[in-house]
Design a protein around this motif. Sequence first.
Motif, short mmCIF file in Angstrom:
data_model
loop_
_atom_site.label_atom_id
_atom_site.label_comp_id
_atom_site.label_asym_id
_atom_site.label_seq_id
_atom_site.Cartn_x
_atom_site.Cartn_y
_atom_site.Cartn_z
N GLU A 61 7.00 -0.49 2.61
CA GLU A 61 7.91 -1.10 2.49
C GLU A 61 7.91 -1.73 4.53
O GLU A 61 8.96 -2.82 4.03
N LYS A 62 7.72 -0.89 5.01
CA LYS A 62 8.06 -1.20 7.11
C LYS A 62 6.98 -2.26 6.57
O LYS A 62 6.96 -3.12 8.23
N LYS A 89 -0.25 3.92 2.55
CA LYS A 89 1.22 3.49 1.24
C LYS A 89 2.20 4.13 2.10
O LYS A 89 3.35 2.89 0.82
N ALA A 90 2.74 5.10 1.61
CA ALA A 90 4.30 4.45 2.55
C ALA A 90 4.65 3.76 3.18
O ALA A 90 6.44 3.34 3.58
N LYS A 91 3.73 3.03 4.25
CA LYS A 91 4.22 1.68 5.05
C LYS A 91 4.45 0.86 4.21
O LYS A 91 4.68 -0.48 5.35
N PRO A 110 3.18 -4.51 -2.52
CA PRO A 110 3.54 -3.79 -3.02
C PRO A 110 2.69 -2.91 -4.05
O PRO A 110 2.44 -2.25 -4.39
N GLU A 147 -3.99 8.43 3.30
CA GLU A 147 -3.70 7.35 2.09
C GLU A 147 -1.66 7.32 1.83
O GLU A 147 -1.47 6.21 1.25
N LYS A 148 -1.93 9.07 1.54
CA LYS A 148 0.09 8.78 1.16
C LYS A 148 0.93 7.91 3.03
O LYS A 148 1.60 7.38 2.22
N GLY A 149 0.51 8.59 3.42
CA GLY A 149 1.30 7.59 4.55
C GLY A 149 0.84 5.91 4.55
O GLY A 149 2.21 5.25 4.90
N PRO A 175 -1.43 -1.23 -1.24
CA PRO A 175 -1.61 0.33 -1.95
C PRO A 175 -3.41 0.30 -2.33
O PRO A 175 -4.16 1.13 -2.37
N TRP A 183 -4.13 12.48 4.47
CA TRP A 183 -2.54 11.36 4.63
C TRP A 183 -2.27 10.89 4.77
O TRP A 183 -1.62 10.46 4.80
#
Length: 150
Positions: free
Chosen positions: A21-22, A17-19, A80, A13-15, A84, A11
Amino acid sequence: MPIDVDAAVEWFEKGAKAKVEKLIQKYTKRTDILDRAVSKEAEDAFKSNVVSDLAIAKRRAHLKDLSIDELHEAMRKKAPVTYPAGIEASKERYKRRVTPFLEEIDKIRPKLPARTADARSNVINRVVPIAVGLQNKAKALYGVGSPGRR
């Protein structure tokens, strides 16, 4: 059921990496980055760590040679890939640091009273014991509150 530490790490890691762009959007909206970087406070902090007038002069010259557009473009191009990669590299450290706290929550949860319809009672009887338990775990892990420590 105990907290799944591996799922928590996934969670994280995914969270994270998903951020990316933000992170890029927030960074590139800031226009004070260079002003803050060349501020007296930043230079004092830098000097206290590097203690070299030449290093400070080089830092100042390099920062003054940048534009805010260059900083923003570097963030857009590099984050990007590098962010990550940093998250990937820090997964095990995150797991090592979070595991004692997740285990503490697992120890406390079975002792908690059942939820009620009263929010205040839930906070006092369910949230407070977890918060206090986590604070005590942090103190124990980091040696705060031990004899001879602050």
